[in-house]
Write an enzyme that holds these catalytic residues in place. Structure first.
Site, PDB file in Angstrom:
ATOM      1  N   ARG A 165       1.359  65.865 -29.039  1.00  0.00           N
ATOM      2  CA  ARG A 165       1.014  64.554 -29.635  1.00  0.00           C
ATOM      3  C   ARG A 165       2.143  63.980 -30.497  1.00  0.00           C
ATOM      4  O   ARG A 165       1.902  63.377 -31.537  1.00  0.00           O
ATOM      5  CB  ARG A 165      -0.284  64.634 -30.455  1.00  0.00           C
ATOM      6  CG  ARG A 165      -1.478  65.100 -29.698  1.00  0.00           C
ATOM      7  CD  ARG A 165      -1.845  64.186 -28.532  1.00  0.00           C
ATOM      8  NE  ARG A 165      -2.755  64.877 -27.655  1.00  0.00           N
ATOM      9  CZ  ARG A 165      -2.364  65.540 -26.560  1.00  0.00           C
ATOM     10  NH1 ARG A 165      -1.113  65.533 -26.164  1.00  0.00           N
ATOM     11  NH2 ARG A 165      -3.235  66.174 -25.822  1.00  0.00           N
ATOM     12  N   SER A 221      -9.764  61.558 -30.837  1.00  0.00           N
ATOM     13  CA  SER A 221      -9.760  62.767 -31.669  1.00  0.00           C
ATOM     14  C   SER A 221      -9.032  62.487 -32.976  1.00  0.00           C
ATOM     15  O   SER A 221      -7.884  62.047 -32.963  1.00  0.00           O
ATOM     16  CB  SER A 221      -9.047  63.905 -30.952  1.00  0.00           C
ATOM     17  OG  SER A 221      -9.779  64.263 -29.813  1.00  0.00           O
ATOM     18  N   GLU A 252      -4.464  63.678 -36.129  1.00  0.00           N
ATOM     19  CA  GLU A 252      -3.742  63.223 -34.927  1.00  0.00           C
ATOM     20  C   GLU A 252      -3.537  61.711 -35.018  1.00  0.00           C
ATOM     21  O   GLU A 252      -2.591  61.159 -34.496  1.00  0.00           O
ATOM     22  CB  GLU A 252      -4.575  63.563 -33.677  1.00  0.00           C
ATOM     23  CG  GLU A 252      -3.937  63.081 -32.388  1.00  0.00           C
ATOM     24  CD  GLU A 252      -4.673  63.585 -31.141  1.00  0.00           C
ATOM     25  OE1 GLU A 252      -5.173  64.722 -31.159  1.00  0.00           O
ATOM     26  OE2 GLU A 252      -4.740  62.824 -30.176  1.00  0.00           O
TER      27      GLU A 252
HETATM   28  C1  LIG Z   1     -12.021  57.172 -26.794  1.00  0.00           C
HETATM   29  C2  LIG Z   1     -10.621  57.671 -27.000  1.00  0.00           C
HETATM   30  C3  LIG Z   1     -10.195  58.796 -26.294  1.00  0.00           C
HETATM   31  C4  LIG Z   1      -8.887  59.281 -26.466  1.00  0.00           C
HETATM   32  N1  LIG Z   1      -8.492  60.374 -25.756  1.00  0.00           N
HETATM   33  C5  LIG Z   1      -7.234  60.836 -25.891  1.00  0.00           C
HETATM   34  C6  LIG Z   1      -6.780  61.966 -25.136  1.00  0.00           C
HETATM   35  O1  LIG Z   1      -7.506  62.560 -24.347  1.00  0.00           O
HETATM   36  N2  LIG Z   1      -5.491  62.372 -25.305  1.00  0.00           N
HETATM   37  C7  LIG Z   1      -4.633  61.734 -26.155  1.00  0.00           C
HETATM   38  O2  LIG Z   1      -3.461  62.131 -26.251  1.00  0.00           O
HETATM   39  N3  LIG Z   1      -5.043  60.669 -26.896  1.00  0.00           N
HETATM   40  C8  LIG Z   1      -6.307  60.214 -26.785  1.00  0.00           C
HETATM   41  N4  LIG Z   1      -6.715  59.138 -27.535  1.00  0.00           N
HETATM   42  C9  LIG Z   1      -5.810  58.551 -28.537  1.00  0.00           C
HETATM   43  C10 LIG Z   1      -4.942  57.380 -28.038  1.00  0.00           C
HETATM   44  O3  LIG Z   1      -5.570  56.696 -26.956  1.00  0.00           O
HETATM   45  C11 LIG Z   1      -3.557  57.869 -27.616  1.00  0.00           C
HETATM   46  O4  LIG Z   1      -2.869  58.455 -28.703  1.00  0.00           O
HETATM   47  C12 LIG Z   1      -2.700  56.703 -27.073  1.00  0.00           C
HETATM   48  O5  LIG Z   1      -1.530  57.220 -26.512  1.00  0.00           O
HETATM   49  C13 LIG Z   1      -2.333  55.701 -28.148  1.00  0.00           C
HETATM   50  O6  LIG Z   1      -1.777  54.577 -27.486  1.00  0.00           O
HETATM   51  P1  LIG Z   1      -1.913  53.102 -28.080  1.00  0.00           P
HETATM   52  O7  LIG Z   1      -1.202  52.204 -27.158  1.00  0.00           O
HETATM   53  O8  LIG Z   1      -3.318  52.788 -28.373  1.00  0.00           O
HETATM   54  O9  LIG Z   1      -1.066  53.267 -29.411  1.00  0.00           O
HETATM   55  P2  LIG Z   1      -1.435  52.742 -30.880  1.00  0.00           P
HETATM   56  O10 LIG Z   1      -2.661  53.417 -31.363  1.00  0.00           O
HETATM   57  O11 LIG Z   1      -1.406  51.269 -30.930  1.00  0.00           O
HETATM   58  O12 LIG Z   1      -0.172  53.323 -31.681  1.00  0.00           O
HETATM   59  C14 LIG Z   1       0.024  54.712 -31.818  1.00  0.00           C
HETATM   60  C15 LIG Z   1       1.455  54.958 -32.294  1.00  0.00           C
HETATM   61  O13 LIG Z   1       2.351  54.623 -31.238  1.00  0.00           O
HETATM   62  C16 LIG Z   1       3.329  53.704 -31.705  1.00  0.00           C
HETATM   63  N5  LIG Z   1       3.682  52.811 -30.589  1.00  0.00           N
HETATM   64  C17 LIG Z   1       2.836  52.169 -29.756  1.00  0.00           C
HETATM   65  N6  LIG Z   1       3.525  51.472 -28.837  1.00  0.00           N
HETATM   66  C18 LIG Z   1       4.841  51.661 -29.103  1.00  0.00           C
HETATM   67  C19 LIG Z   1       6.054  51.188 -28.526  1.00  0.00           C
HETATM   68  N7  LIG Z   1       6.065  50.371 -27.466  1.00  0.00           N
HETATM   69  N8  LIG Z   1       7.220  51.572 -29.094  1.00  0.00           N
HETATM   70  C20 LIG Z   1       7.236  52.396 -30.174  1.00  0.00           C
HETATM   71  N9  LIG Z   1       6.126  52.882 -30.752  1.00  0.00           N
HETATM   72  C21 LIG Z   1       4.945  52.517 -30.234  1.00  0.00           C
HETATM   73  C22 LIG Z   1       2.643  52.955 -32.840  1.00  0.00           C
HETATM   74  O14 LIG Z   1       3.595  52.386 -33.721  1.00  0.00           O
HETATM   75  C23 LIG Z   1       1.845  54.078 -33.480  1.00  0.00           C
HETATM   76  O15 LIG Z   1       2.653  54.816 -34.364  1.00  0.00           O
HETATM   77  C24 LIG Z   1      -8.014  58.639 -27.375  1.00  0.00           C
HETATM   78  C25 LIG Z   1      -8.452  57.510 -28.095  1.00  0.00           C
HETATM   79  C26 LIG Z   1      -9.743  57.026 -27.902  1.00  0.00           C
HETATM   80  C27 LIG Z   1     -10.186  55.819 -28.672  1.00  0.00           C
END
Ligand SMILES: Cc1cc2nc3c(=O)[nH]c(=O)nc-3n(C[C@H](O)[C@H](O)[C@H](O)COP(=O)(O)OP(=O)(O)OC[C@H]3O[C@@H](n4cnc5c(N)ncnc54)[C@H](O)[C@@H]3O)c2cc1C
Length: 297
Positions: free
Chosen positions: A171, A220, A290
């Site tokens: 992560r 999570s 996380e």
């Molecule tokens: C129902 C649910 C289930 C989930 N299941 C999982 C799972 O099974 N496994 C898992 O790993 N995660 C899971 N997640 C967590 C989440 O979906 C992941 O961590 C996902 O990768 C976050 O992506 P995001 O685009 O929403 O990022 P955001 O939440 O918007 O941002 C997360 C971080 O990434 C950075 N970021 C985003 N885009 C960029 C970019 N283009 N350049 C630089 N930095 C950037 C942001 O600044 C921030 O620090 C889950 C979440 C939910 C709500």
């Protein structure tokens, strides 16, 4: 300042509540939310923020973000409107931009008969957030299929790193501080669309069964410790269903916090603190969040 930002990026919203952009539906306002459409626009914007010492933060799909109640100072960059291309470059290589949602990418690769990212099915982030977080499950993480990633550094310079240069951990990934990830090339393997779809479908069904997907949540909340699962320790500490204000530990999955409607970031943070204290007291395990916690208190 507003006029200057408008000149640099036509699509800008000011004082925009981040609760509209996070899956937990929590978070105060960002000073400015910008939607650059091209690399040049983004580079100029970053150069300007650097020269003015204005902080920038990159927003993905907001599915791993807890934004504090006073919001985010400076500019929040979203690539969701301009960086949304996916294409197949050869038998095994996919080029994808970071504003693409993972569900769209996973469905597209299944249709093209390309296997390797089925484990990401059901993760509601964008490709940018997935690369930054090294999103995945026990069945695989995005980092393992990355061939290269292109990003803009905080001084506006466009850089491409091959996989050998990128360190992916559980992560977590390591890019230069302030980098805005733009696109990636992924190495996938040809397979039958039916077999890929079966795996995706099974994973999605499992999630519907085990996760509180019909209530605003943030996935999570804690990383799994080196031994055991965070959800197990939380449940064993008697914390399922425990509530602070509008935030509750999900009765369906103890490592999920849900927003029952009116939760503030303060409620969520208080619940996070309570969980950490109780699990430490009961099991001697210090849980590490996380989720990414950003913004002003
Ligand atoms: C129902 C649910 C289930 C989930 N299941 C999982 C799972 O099974 N496994 C898992 O790993 N995660 C899971 N997640 C967590 C989440 O979906 C992941 O961590 C996902 O990768 C976050 O992506 P995001 O685009 O929403 O990022 P955001 O939440 O918007 O941002 C997360 C971080 O990434 C950075 N970021 C985003 N885009 C960029 C970019 N283009 N350049 C630089 N930095 C950037 C942001 O600044 C921030 O620090 C889950 C979440 C939910 C709500």
């Amino acid at each position: 300042m507003k006029d200057e930002i408008k000149k640099l990026c036509g699509e800008t919203l000011f004082d925009e509540p981040m609760s509209r952009y996070t899956t937990l539906r929590v978070g105060g306002a960002a000073d400015a939310l910008v939607y650059p459409r091209q690399v040049e626009e983004l580079s100029k914007l970053l150069l300007w923020t650097k020269s003015r010492k204005i902080p920038h933060f990159v927003l993905g799909a907001g599915s791993n973000l807890l934004v504090r109640d006073k919001g985010i100072r400076g500019i929040v960059v979203s690539l969701s409107r301009g960086f949304s291309a996916i294409r197949k470059e050869d038998e095994k290589t996919v080029y994808v931009e970071t504003g693409v949602g993972l569900p769209r990418l996973v469905d597209w690769t299944a249709q093209e008969g390309l296997s390797g990212i089925e484990a990401l099915a059901g993760i509601p982030g964008n490709v940018g957030g997935a690369l930054f977080m090294n999103a995945g499950t026990r069945k695989g993480e995005i980092g393992t299929v990355v061939q290269e990633v292109t990003f803009v550094e905080k001084d506006g310079k466009l850089v491409t790193w091959p996989k050998e240069k990128i360190r992916f951990e559980y992560r977590k990934s390591h890019f230069p501080q302030g980098a805005v990830l733009l696109s990636a090339r992924l190495s996938l393997n040809p397979a039958s669309p039916e077999s890929i779809r079966e795996k995706i479908q099974a994973d999605r069904e499992k999630r519907i069964e085990t996760q509180p997907l019909n209530v605003p949540n943030i996935g999570s909340v804690f990383k799994n410790p080196s031994k055991g699962h965070a959800g197990f320790y939380i449940e064993e500490s008697g914390l399922k269903n425990v509530r602070v204000g509008g935030a509750r530990v999900s009765p369906k999955h103890a490592n999920f916090i849900v927003n029952e409607g009116q939760a503030s970031a303060r409620d969520v943070l208080a619940l996070v603190g309570l969980i950490r204290d109780k699990v430490k007291e009961r099991h001697g395990v210090l849980l590490e969040p996380e989720i990414r916690i950003v913004g002003e208190e």
